[in-house]
Scaffold this motif. Structure first.
Motif, PDB file in Angstrom:
ATOM      1  N   UNK A  74      21.727 -30.211  17.579  1.00 29.63           N
ATOM      2  CA  UNK A  74      21.037 -31.066  16.626  1.00 29.63           C
ATOM      3  C   UNK A  74      20.079 -31.963  17.410  1.00 29.63           C
ATOM      4  N   UNK A  75      19.288 -32.778  16.743  1.00 31.05           N
ATOM      5  CA  UNK A  75      18.422 -33.699  17.492  1.00 31.05           C
ATOM      6  C   UNK A  75      19.193 -34.701  18.338  1.00 31.05           C
ATOM      7  N   UNK A  76      20.490 -34.852  18.087  1.00 33.67           N
ATOM      8  CA  UNK A  76      21.261 -35.883  18.774  1.00 33.67           C
ATOM      9  C   UNK A  76      22.290 -35.362  19.773  1.00 33.67           C
ATOM     10  N   UNK A  77      22.700 -34.095  19.663  1.00 37.89           N
ATOM     11  CA  UNK A  77      23.809 -33.642  20.507  1.00 37.89           C
ATOM     12  C   UNK A  77      23.859 -32.125  20.587  1.00 37.89           C
ATOM     13  N   UNK A  78      24.567 -31.662  21.625  1.00 43.46           N
ATOM     14  CA  UNK A  78      24.996 -30.262  21.724  1.00 43.46           C
ATOM     15  C   UNK A  78      26.504 -30.267  21.527  1.00 43.46           C
ATOM     16  N   UNK A  79      26.974 -29.508  20.562  1.00 48.42           N
ATOM     17  CA  UNK A  79      28.400 -29.401  20.320  1.00 48.42           C
ATOM     18  C   UNK A  79      28.844 -27.981  20.646  1.00 48.42           C
ATOM     19  N   UNK A  80      29.942 -27.862  21.389  1.00 56.09           N
ATOM     20  CA  UNK A  80      30.420 -26.553  21.809  1.00 56.09           C
ATOM     21  C   UNK A  80      31.819 -26.272  21.320  1.00 56.09           C
ATOM     22  N   UNK A  81      32.071 -25.021  20.984  1.00 58.37           N
ATOM     23  CA  UNK A  81      33.396 -24.547  20.622  1.00 58.37           C
ATOM     24  C   UNK A  81      33.638 -23.239  21.356  1.00 58.37           C
ATOM     25  N   UNK A  82      34.737 -23.176  22.108  1.00 60.03           N
ATOM     26  CA  UNK A  82      35.089 -21.931  22.790  1.00 60.03           C
ATOM     27  C   UNK A  82      36.290 -21.314  22.092  1.00 60.03           C
ATOM     28  N   UNK A  83      36.129 -20.045  21.689  1.00 63.95           N
ATOM     29  CA  UNK A  83      37.174 -19.315  20.987  1.00 63.95           C
ATOM     30  C   UNK A  83      37.719 -18.190  21.856  1.00 63.95           C
ATOM     31  N   UNK A  84      39.037 -18.059  21.902  1.00 59.95           N
ATOM     32  CA  UNK A  84      39.649 -16.896  22.534  1.00 59.95           C
ATOM     33  C   UNK A  84      39.977 -15.872  21.456  1.00 59.95           C
ATOM     34  N   UNK A  85      39.999 -14.603  21.837  1.00 59.30           N
ATOM     35  CA  UNK A  85      40.314 -13.535  20.894  1.00 59.30           C
ATOM     36  C   UNK A  85      41.631 -12.888  21.303  1.00 59.30           C
ATOM     37  N   UNK A  86      42.298 -12.182  20.386  1.00 60.48           N
ATOM     38  CA  UNK A  86      43.591 -11.566  20.708  1.00 60.48           C
ATOM     39  C   UNK A  86      43.448 -10.534  21.827  1.00 60.48           C
ATOM     40  N   UNK A  87      44.527 -10.311  22.545  1.00 61.73           N
ATOM     41  CA  UNK A  87      44.558  -9.224  23.506  1.00 61.73           C
ATOM     42  C   UNK A  87      44.664  -7.904  22.760  1.00 61.73           C
ATOM     43  N   UNK A  88      44.326  -6.818  23.438  1.00 65.56           N
ATOM     44  CA  UNK A  88      44.311  -5.508  22.789  1.00 65.56           C
ATOM     45  C   UNK A  88      45.674  -5.165  22.201  1.00 65.56           C
ATOM     46  N   UNK A  89      46.745  -5.521  22.919  1.00 64.21           N
ATOM     47  CA  UNK A  89      48.081  -5.156  22.450  1.00 64.21           C
ATOM     48  C   UNK A  89      48.545  -6.011  21.271  1.00 64.21           C
ATOM     49  N   UNK A  90      47.769  -7.058  20.951  1.00 62.60           N
ATOM     50  CA  UNK A  90      48.077  -7.892  19.804  1.00 62.60           C
ATOM     51  C   UNK A  90      47.309  -7.381  18.584  1.00 62.60           C
ATOM     52  N   UNK A  91      47.481  -8.045  17.480  1.00 58.32           N
ATOM     53  CA  UNK A  91      46.850  -7.588  16.246  1.00 58.32           C
ATOM     54  C   UNK A  91      45.339  -7.793  16.281  1.00 58.32           C
ATOM     55  N   UNK A  92      44.584  -6.746  15.969  1.00 58.04           N
ATOM     56  CA  UNK A  92      43.128  -6.851  15.902  1.00 58.04           C
ATOM     57  C   UNK A  92      42.701  -7.758  14.757  1.00 58.04           C
ATOM     58  N   UNK A  93      43.561  -7.910  13.771  1.00 59.08           N
ATOM     59  CA  UNK A  93      43.194  -8.726  12.620  1.00 59.08           C
ATOM     60  C   UNK A  93      43.506 -10.203  12.812  1.00 59.08           C
ATOM     61  N   UNK A  94      44.158 -10.555  13.927  1.00 54.23           N
ATOM     62  CA  UNK A  94      44.461 -11.964  14.181  1.00 54.23           C
ATOM     63  C   UNK A  94      43.162 -12.732  14.381  1.00 54.23           C
ATOM     64  N   UNK A  95      43.092 -13.964  13.892  1.00 58.35           N
ATOM     65  CA  UNK A  95      41.841 -14.732  14.018  1.00 58.35           C
ATOM     66  C   UNK A  95      41.606 -15.189  15.448  1.00 58.35           C
ATOM     67  N   UNK A  96      40.348 -15.471  15.758  1.00 57.57           N
ATOM     68  CA  UNK A  96      40.024 -16.109  17.033  1.00 57.57           C
ATOM     69  C   UNK A  96      40.607 -17.513  17.032  1.00 57.57           C
ATOM     70  N   UNK A  97      41.027 -17.965  18.217  1.00 50.82           N
ATOM     71  CA  UNK A  97      41.683 -19.265  18.329  1.00 50.82           C
ATOM     72  C   UNK A  97      40.756 -20.254  19.031  1.00 50.82           C
ATOM     73  N   UNK A  98      40.555 -21.414  18.433  1.00 51.92           N
ATOM     74  CA  UNK A  98      39.737 -22.454  19.036  1.00 51.92           C
ATOM     75  C   UNK A  98      40.498 -23.069  20.211  1.00 51.92           C
ATOM     76  N   UNK A  99      39.960 -22.917  21.413  1.00 54.25           N
ATOM     77  CA  UNK A  99      40.612 -23.435  22.618  1.00 54.25           C
ATOM     78  C   UNK A  99      40.018 -24.754  23.078  1.00 54.25           C
ATOM     79  N   UNK A 100      38.689 -24.881  22.983  1.00 52.70           N
ATOM     80  CA  UNK A 100      38.023 -26.029  23.575  1.00 52.70           C
ATOM     81  C   UNK A 100      36.901 -26.500  22.669  1.00 52.70           C
ATOM     82  N   UNK A 101      36.755 -27.812  22.544  1.00 56.37           N
ATOM     83  CA  UNK A 101      35.653 -28.439  21.830  1.00 56.37           C
ATOM     84  C   UNK A 101      35.067 -29.544  22.701  1.00 56.37           C
ATOM     85  N   UNK A 102      33.767 -29.674  22.677  1.00 58.14           N
ATOM     86  CA  UNK A 102      33.132 -30.734  23.462  1.00 58.14           C
ATOM     87  C   UNK A 102      31.819 -31.138  22.821  1.00 58.14           C
TER      88      UNK A 102
END
Length: 383
Positions: free
Chosen positions: A350-378
């Motif tokens: 935005x004109x005032x900031x950069x906001x970041x979100x890092x998402x991890x995804x499931x491993x192959x042996x886990x469910x492909x339909x599982x949602x991405x998980x928010x790990x980090x925000x800054x």
């Protein structure tokens, strides 16, 4: 020792696996030479306007909302195990379905190593076009070392990258097969993307470990920093990382020096430095002249082999607390890392900031339909 016998190289050429070195001077090897750069396909100073690529209604909606969302990650080539890359892309595609159009990422900025292992044109369908066949947004890129390295010496370095990302005009890429996507029209392998809320200066750090730039690119980088608008976010993107607490590559003192010299010469300090090469996620903050700079390592985009953090960071005698000042660089603190999941960044400017979100995804042996998980925000304030 006979003249024809070379000494073997060990500890001097890898990070200190027991320590916390995040920034070192890499050895140079004949197997990773500096590769000559291809001829630019556009005119200096090698700028591309986002408005030349996005539809007018999308640009206007972004400007009216005073918000730009984009994806970024590197080291996406899905050689050996394409499922890891596809998992990342599938979850990025979900972001493109956001209910409010202004929350949908407008583009994907790839941080290099699009195709393993030698940037071959024959690998672009399997490692780029087919995995991204349903990613309905433009994809920009800077090359990584694997994009520029060549096994067949008769093929110029970065020939396939130029064909697919630096075409003189947009057209259906010859390698896209049944996943048709236009070639990108970036003017050079190092270039600047101009957007309403951020300037992206993308450097090509070539093949040698730790990076290497020629005098022409360094001069261009200084000029781009000097002339970048002061009323919007300033983002520098390189493939080789400046800081990294991994046990495989580590950060580059050479690239640290390149950026420091540029900041000193121009008086311009980027708000954010995006890097790849190391196959995990790390976020650092450096205090430079009493101003914080955010450095991201984001090389977890799909290459099958993730890189572990140093044992002193991952398994310390006592748990570390974030932010964690690095013993070898007291001006640099580690804020977060993930080395056991692939993932991606969703960034909002935005004109005032950069906001970041890092998402991890499931491993192959886990469910492909599982949602991405928010790990980090800054949040990076611009003023």
């Amino acid at each position: 020792m006979p003249d024809n016998v070379r000494p073997r190289r060990f500890s001097a050429d890898v990070p200190d696996r027991q320590g916390t070195q995040i920034n070192r001077l890499h050895s140079k090897f004949s197997t990773q030479p500096f590769r000559p750069l291809p001829r630019p396909t556009g005119n200096p100073p090698y700028h591309l306007e986002l408005a030349q690529v996005l539809p007018a209604d999308v640009m206007q909606r972004m400007i009216d909302a005073k918000k730009m969302v984009f994806h970024t990650i590197g080291d996406t080539g899905g050689v050996k195990n394409p499922a890891d890359q596809q998992l990342v892309v599938n979850h990025m595609e979900n972001d493109l379905q956001a209910t409010d159009p202004v929350d949908r990422p407008a583009f994907f900025y790839n941080l290099g190593d699009v195709v393993y292992f030698y940037g071959e044109e024959s690998e672009y369908y399997a490692q780029f076009y087919e995995p991204n066949s349903h990613y309905a947004a433009p994809i920009f890129a800077i090359p990584g070392n694997h994009d520029g390295d060549v096994q067949d010496q008769s093929v110029p370095s970065l020939q396939a990258f130029v064909t697919n990302f630096c075409a003189p005009e947009a057209r259906i890429a010859p390698s896209s097969g049944d996943a048709p996507r236009d070639t990108m029209t970036q003017p050079n392998v190092y270039w600047t993307l101009d957007t309403p809320f951020a300037t992206f200066i993308g450097l090509y750090t070539n093949v040698p470990e730790g990076g290497a730039l020629d005098a022409t690119q360094i001069s261009w980088f200084h000029s781009e920093l000097s002339q970048a608008p002061t009323d919007k976010a300033l983002i520098v993107a390189t493939h080789h990382p400046i800081y990294s607490g991994d046990s495989y590559h580590s950060g580059s003192q050479y690239m640290d020096g390149i950026l420091d010299a540029a900041m000193q010469a121009t008086g311009r300090i980027p708000h954010l430095v995006l890097t790849g090469h190391v196959h995990n996620y790390q976020r650092f903050t450096r205090q430079y002249n009493d101003k914080p700079i955010t450095y991201l390592v984001a090389g977890s985009g799909g290459y099958w082999n993730l890189h572990s953090m140093l044992p002193a960071i991952k398994h310390p005698p006592t748990p570390i607390e974030f932010p964690y000042p690095m013993p070898d660089r007291p001006d640099v603190s580690l804020n977060m890392f993930s080395d056991d999941r692939h993932g991606y960044l969703k960034m909002t400017v935005t004109p005032d900031a950069i906001q970041g979100e890092y998402y991890t995804v499931p491993r192959i042996q886990e469910s492909w339909s599982a949602p991405a998980a928010l790990l980090d925000q800054f949040n990076i304030p611009l003023h």
